[in-house]
Motif scaffolding. Structure first.
Motif, PDB file in Angstrom:
ATOM      1  N   LEU A 260      -1.289 -39.262  -2.512  1.00 17.29           N
ATOM      2  CA  LEU A 260      -2.351 -40.262  -2.530  1.00 17.29           C
ATOM      3  C   LEU A 260      -2.566 -40.807  -3.937  1.00 17.29           C
ATOM      4  O   LEU A 260      -2.795 -42.011  -4.129  1.00 17.29           O
ATOM      5  CB  LEU A 260      -3.648 -39.649  -1.991  1.00 17.29           C
ATOM      6  N   VAL A 261      -2.502 -39.914  -4.926  1.00 16.56           N
ATOM      7  CA  VAL A 261      -2.649 -40.372  -6.314  1.00 16.56           C
ATOM      8  C   VAL A 261      -1.522 -41.321  -6.695  1.00 16.56           C
ATOM      9  O   VAL A 261      -1.737 -42.368  -7.338  1.00 16.56           O
ATOM     10  CB  VAL A 261      -2.690 -39.161  -7.267  1.00 16.56           C
ATOM     11  N   ILE A 262      -0.302 -41.009  -6.280  1.00 12.02           N
ATOM     12  CA  ILE A 262       0.850 -41.845  -6.618  1.00 12.02           C
ATOM     13  C   ILE A 262       0.750 -43.205  -5.929  1.00 12.02           C
ATOM     14  O   ILE A 262       1.006 -44.256  -6.534  1.00 12.02           O
ATOM     15  CB  ILE A 262       2.149 -41.120  -6.232  1.00 12.02           C
ATOM     16  N   ILE A 263       0.360 -43.220  -4.634  1.00 11.64           N
ATOM     17  CA  ILE A 263       0.234 -44.479  -3.903  1.00 11.64           C
ATOM     18  C   ILE A 263      -0.813 -45.374  -4.565  1.00 11.64           C
ATOM     19  O   ILE A 263      -0.598 -46.581  -4.775  1.00 11.64           O
ATOM     20  CB  ILE A 263      -0.125 -44.212  -2.429  1.00 11.64           C
ATOM     21  N   TYR A 264      -1.949 -44.784  -4.909  1.00  8.83           N
ATOM     22  CA  TYR A 264      -3.013 -45.562  -5.539  1.00  8.83           C
ATOM     23  C   TYR A 264      -2.552 -46.096  -6.902  1.00  8.83           C
ATOM     24  O   TYR A 264      -2.860 -47.243  -7.271  1.00  8.83           O
ATOM     25  CB  TYR A 264      -4.260 -44.709  -5.699  1.00  8.83           C
ATOM     26  N   SER A 265      -1.837 -45.273  -7.658  1.00 10.92           N
ATOM     27  CA  SER A 265      -1.405 -45.693  -8.992  1.00 10.92           C
ATOM     28  C   SER A 265      -0.420 -46.856  -8.913  1.00 10.92           C
ATOM     29  O   SER A 265      -0.494 -47.792  -9.715  1.00 10.92           O
ATOM     30  CB  SER A 265      -0.774 -44.509  -9.730  1.00 10.92           C
ATOM     31  N   PHE A 266       0.514 -46.848  -7.931  1.00 15.43           N
ATOM     32  CA  PHE A 266       1.441 -47.963  -7.793  1.00 15.43           C
ATOM     33  C   PHE A 266       0.713 -49.219  -7.303  1.00 15.43           C
ATOM     34  O   PHE A 266       1.061 -50.342  -7.689  1.00 15.43           O
ATOM     35  CB  PHE A 266       2.566 -47.596  -6.821  1.00 15.43           C
ATOM     36  N   PHE A 267      -0.285 -49.035  -6.454  1.00 14.66           N
ATOM     37  CA  PHE A 267      -1.032 -50.186  -5.943  1.00 14.66           C
ATOM     38  C   PHE A 267      -1.854 -50.849  -7.047  1.00 14.66           C
ATOM     39  O   PHE A 267      -1.925 -52.082  -7.123  1.00 14.66           O
ATOM     40  CB  PHE A 267      -1.952 -49.736  -4.797  1.00 14.66           C
ATOM     41  N   TYR A 268      -2.453 -50.046  -7.921  1.00 14.41           N
ATOM     42  CA  TYR A 268      -3.366 -50.597  -8.920  1.00 14.41           C
ATOM     43  C   TYR A 268      -2.665 -50.922 -10.235  1.00 14.41           C
ATOM     44  O   TYR A 268      -2.986 -51.916 -10.886  1.00 14.41           O
ATOM     45  CB  TYR A 268      -4.508 -49.609  -9.168  1.00 14.41           C
ATOM     46  N   TYR A 269      -1.683 -50.079 -10.636  1.00 15.06           N
ATOM     47  CA  TYR A 269      -1.056 -50.251 -11.945  1.00 15.06           C
ATOM     48  C   TYR A 269       0.389 -50.738 -11.872  1.00 15.06           C
ATOM     49  O   TYR A 269       1.011 -50.951 -12.910  1.00 15.06           O
ATOM     50  CB  TYR A 269      -1.108 -48.925 -12.727  1.00 15.06           C
ATOM     51  N   ARG A 270       0.963 -50.827 -10.674  1.00 16.71           N
ATOM     52  CA  ARG A 270       2.317 -51.358 -10.471  1.00 16.71           C
ATOM     53  C   ARG A 270       3.347 -50.608 -11.301  1.00 16.71           C
ATOM     54  O   ARG A 270       3.593 -49.443 -11.073  1.00 16.71           O
ATOM     55  CB  ARG A 270       2.311 -52.865 -10.757  1.00 16.71           C
ATOM     56  N   LEU A 271       3.953 -51.273 -12.312  1.00 12.13           N
ATOM     57  CA  LEU A 271       4.989 -50.600 -13.108  1.00 12.13           C
ATOM     58  C   LEU A 271       4.443 -49.360 -13.809  1.00 12.13           C
ATOM     59  O   LEU A 271       5.133 -48.341 -13.927  1.00 12.13           O
ATOM     60  CB  LEU A 271       5.578 -51.565 -14.142  1.00 12.13           C
ATOM     61  N   LEU A 272       3.197 -49.438 -14.262  1.00 12.28           N
ATOM     62  CA  LEU A 272       2.611 -48.272 -14.927  1.00 12.28           C
ATOM     63  C   LEU A 272       2.466 -47.093 -13.963  1.00 12.28           C
ATOM     64  O   LEU A 272       2.362 -45.949 -14.395  1.00 12.28           O
ATOM     65  CB  LEU A 272       1.234 -48.632 -15.497  1.00 12.28           C
ATOM     66  N   GLY A 273       2.481 -47.360 -12.653  1.00  8.43           N
ATOM     67  CA  GLY A 273       2.437 -46.271 -11.683  1.00  8.43           C
ATOM     68  C   GLY A 273       3.647 -45.361 -11.779  1.00  8.43           C
ATOM     69  O   GLY A 273       3.560 -44.172 -11.457  1.00  8.43           O
ATOM     70  N   SER A 274       4.784 -45.921 -12.223  1.00 11.28           N
ATOM     71  CA  SER A 274       5.976 -45.075 -12.392  1.00 11.28           C
ATOM     72  C   SER A 274       5.756 -44.043 -13.494  1.00 11.28           C
ATOM     73  O   SER A 274       6.283 -42.928 -13.427  1.00 11.28           O
ATOM     74  CB  SER A 274       7.191 -45.945 -12.711  1.00 11.28           C
ATOM     75  N   VAL A 275       4.975 -44.402 -14.511  1.00  7.65           N
ATOM     76  CA  VAL A 275       4.658 -43.436 -15.568  1.00  7.65           C
ATOM     77  C   VAL A 275       3.828 -42.290 -14.993  1.00  7.65           C
ATOM     78  O   VAL A 275       4.060 -41.114 -15.290  1.00  7.65           O
ATOM     79  CB  VAL A 275       3.896 -44.131 -16.724  1.00  7.65           C
ATOM     80  N   ILE A 276       2.854 -42.644 -14.146  1.00  6.05           N
ATOM     81  CA  ILE A 276       2.041 -41.602 -13.505  1.00  6.05           C
ATOM     82  C   ILE A 276       2.900 -40.727 -12.611  1.00  6.05           C
ATOM     83  O   ILE A 276       2.785 -39.502 -12.618  1.00  6.05           O
ATOM     84  CB  ILE A 276       0.900 -42.259 -12.700  1.00  6.05           C
ATOM     85  N   PHE A 277       3.780 -41.355 -11.842  1.00  6.77           N
ATOM     86  CA  PHE A 277       4.654 -40.601 -10.936  1.00  6.77           C
ATOM     87  C   PHE A 277       5.538 -39.620 -11.704  1.00  6.77           C
ATOM     88  O   PHE A 277       5.616 -38.430 -11.367  1.00  6.77           O
ATOM     89  CB  PHE A 277       5.503 -41.580 -10.125  1.00  6.77           C
ATOM     90  N   LEU A 278       6.192 -40.088 -12.737  1.00  9.76           N
ATOM     91  CA  LEU A 278       7.087 -39.228 -13.507  1.00  9.76           C
ATOM     92  C   LEU A 278       6.306 -38.108 -14.209  1.00  9.76           C
ATOM     93  O   LEU A 278       6.772 -36.972 -14.299  1.00  9.76           O
ATOM     94  CB  LEU A 278       7.859 -40.058 -14.533  1.00  9.76           C
ATOM     95  N   SER A 279       5.112 -38.436 -14.688  1.00  7.12           N
ATOM     96  CA  SER A 279       4.301 -37.423 -15.365  1.00  7.12           C
ATOM     97  C   SER A 279       3.866 -36.325 -14.397  1.00  7.12           C
ATOM     98  O   SER A 279       3.914 -35.133 -14.728  1.00  7.12           O
ATOM     99  CB  SER A 279       3.066 -38.067 -15.996  1.00  7.12           C
ATOM    100  N   LEU A 280       3.454 -36.706 -13.187  1.00  6.57           N
ATOM    101  CA  LEU A 280       3.030 -35.706 -12.206  1.00  6.57           C
ATOM    102  C   LEU A 280       4.203 -34.837 -11.764  1.00  6.57           C
ATOM    103  O   LEU A 280       4.050 -33.628 -11.560  1.00  6.57           O
ATOM    104  CB  LEU A 280       2.391 -36.394 -10.999  1.00  6.57           C
ATOM    105  N   VAL A 281       5.364 -35.446 -11.601  1.00  6.55           N
ATOM    106  CA  VAL A 281       6.545 -34.663 -11.238  1.00  6.55           C
ATOM    107  C   VAL A 281       6.886 -33.667 -12.342  1.00  6.55           C
ATOM    108  O   VAL A 281       7.182 -32.488 -12.086  1.00  6.55           O
ATOM    109  CB  VAL A 281       7.739 -35.597 -10.954  1.00  6.55           C
ATOM    110  N   LEU A 282       6.840 -34.131 -13.589  1.00 10.36           N
ATOM    111  CA  LEU A 282       7.126 -33.238 -14.704  1.00 10.36           C
ATOM    112  C   LEU A 282       6.091 -32.123 -14.792  1.00 10.36           C
ATOM    113  O   LEU A 282       6.436 -30.950 -15.028  1.00 10.36           O
ATOM    114  CB  LEU A 282       7.147 -34.038 -16.008  1.00 10.36           C
TER     115      LEU A 282
END
Length: 440
Positions: A260-282
């Motif tokens: 849910l955090v990743i979906i929201y981040s891509f919806f609101y921040y678009r490209l910056l959502g990939s930074v959130i995604f990679l950070s959470l995975v790490l």
């Protein structure tokens, strides 16, 4: 209580067993040691000298095999008189073995057993205890009593000092031939000072103390005075099948929360959502690796409470992203380009991120220190995830943002998600950036 299972338990299986009375437990111990050993122990009126009677030593031998909990239910005189009941067994009795201060008790000091009189001064009579230096620069333990406690302490010292040698047994006399008083904590004698006179005010325990030993004794006297009793309200044992299903449910909840955090981040921040995604995975990989190392090194076990702590840490990590990205938007609204806004936003957001994570970490540490059981597991997992989030913020998130700031996609408002923050260009600015030559 009986082990829980996946199937619905029957009414009889879910009911807690009725605890045995002391007499029932004592009967069980009597059957364990045998009639001969029990009769021999009951007949003792004083500590037996088994060296003079080898047959008695053989009869009392079964008492040496009893557990500390079984020793605790024996009569006090039996605990004291039977020589095969050792101080090692007595010291490991449950903390609540000496339940009634109005009864005699058995405790050990330096490997010697003592039959203690009824408690005439109890822990709640002590109002404070501190390690201090006296006039000779020697460490002593200063005692202060409550109103009723001072009266009881004065009466005790008056009785012991006035009738020195008569008020106590010969084994309880100190080097000066005066009665000693036993300070008992959790069934063990932590100190046995000799009463030097009638004490009508604050008292001191003197001896060969240093700073560490004096503070240790003061802490035992101070905290031993807390009138707190911890009674377990519930206890549950689960089977491996039920534990596995609960673990799967907890991990599923963690996965849904991260998704849910990743979906929201891509919806609101678009490209910056990939930074959130990679950070959470790490972060997830670092947490998993830490759990594996801790499990092999110190036997750490992941529980449902620990999973809950990690789920809460997702919110802490998301807060760090929001702070950073909103600072970045602020910089862009002030007219800076996205490339120059990244380092300035990092400087402004870094202090806030550190402060927020520090508060969460301190809360986890305090909760871990003062709590027990599953709450301690929650606090440990939350603190671990918070520390790893700081590592990811400094070693991954900021460097990758600096790298993205140099890409063409990052400069595109629609792709980067910074469109709402970019200031609108005026006609003059547009003409200045795209000059055209017109013929007259």
């Amino acid at each position: 209580t009986p082990s829980a299972s996946a199937a619905a338990p029957s009414p009889s299986a879910s009911a807690a067993p009725v605890p045995q009375s002391v007499e029932q437990q004592r009967k069980a111990v009597e059957q364990k040691v045998g009639a001969a050993a029990w009769s021999a122990a009951t007949a003792l009126k004083a500590p037996a000298d088994v060296s003079a009677d080898p047959s008695l030593a053989e009869k009392l031998k079964p008492f040496g095999t009893l557990s500390p909990a079984e020793i605790a239910v024996l009569p006090v005189d039996m605990q004291f008189n039977v020589p095969t009941i050792t101080c090692a067994q007595l010291d490991k009795r449950p903390p609540a073995s000496i339940k009634d201060e109005k009864q005699q008790a058995v405790a050990c000091e330096a490997g010697a057993k003592y039959l203690l009189d009824v408690a005439k001064v109890v822990g709640t009579d002590v109002s404070d205890a501190n390690a201090v230096l006296d006039q000779t620069s020697s460490w002593v333990v200063s005692l202060k009593f409550t109103g009723k406690g001072q009266e009881r302490w004065t009466n005790l010292t008056r009785e012991a000092f006035t009738n020195a040698g008569q008020a106590c047994d010969q084994t309880a006399l100190g080097q000066d031939g005066k009665c000693r008083v036993a300070v008992v904590l959790d069934n063990q004698i932590v100190s046995s000072p000799e009463i030097q006179g009638v004490l009508t005010g604050d008292s001191q325990i003197t001896g060969s103390f240093d700073n560490k030993s004096a503070n240790a004794l003061a802490s035992q006297l101070r905290y031993g005075a807390l009138p707190v009793t911890f009674v377990p309200q519930t206890q549950q044992n689960v089977t491996a099948t039920l534990g596995d299903s609960q673990l799967r449910a907890g991990l599923l909840a963690a996965g849904i929360g991260m998704l849910l955090v990743i979906i929201y981040s891509f919806f609101y921040y678009r490209l910056l959502g990939s930074v959130i995604f990679l950070s959470l995975v790490l972060s997830a990989l670092l947490v998993f690796g830490s759990l594996v190392v801790l499990g092999r090194q110190i036997g750490f076990t992941l529980t449902l409470a620990g999973i809950a702590g990690m789920i809460v840490s997702l919110g802490v990590a998301a807060d760090s992203f929001v702070i950073y990205f909103e600072r970045l938007k602020d910089e862009i609204r002030e007219g800076r380009s996205p490339r120059s806004a990244v380092p300035r936003a990092w400087v402004r957001a870094r202090r806030t991120i550190i402060s927020a994570n520090a508060i969460t970490l301190m809360s986890a540490v305090v909760l871990y220190i003062v709590s027990v059981g599953t709450v301690k597991g929650f606090a440990f997992a939350l603190g671990l995830a918070t520390v790893l989030d700081l590592v990811v913020v400094f070693l991954f998130r900021h460097p990758i943002m600096t790298m993205f700031a140099r890409t063409r996609a990052f400069l595109s408002p629609r792709v980067s998600g910074l469109g709402r923050a970019l200031p609108a260009r005026s006609a003059e600015q547009a003409a200045a950036r795209n000059p055209r030559v017109k013929e007259a």
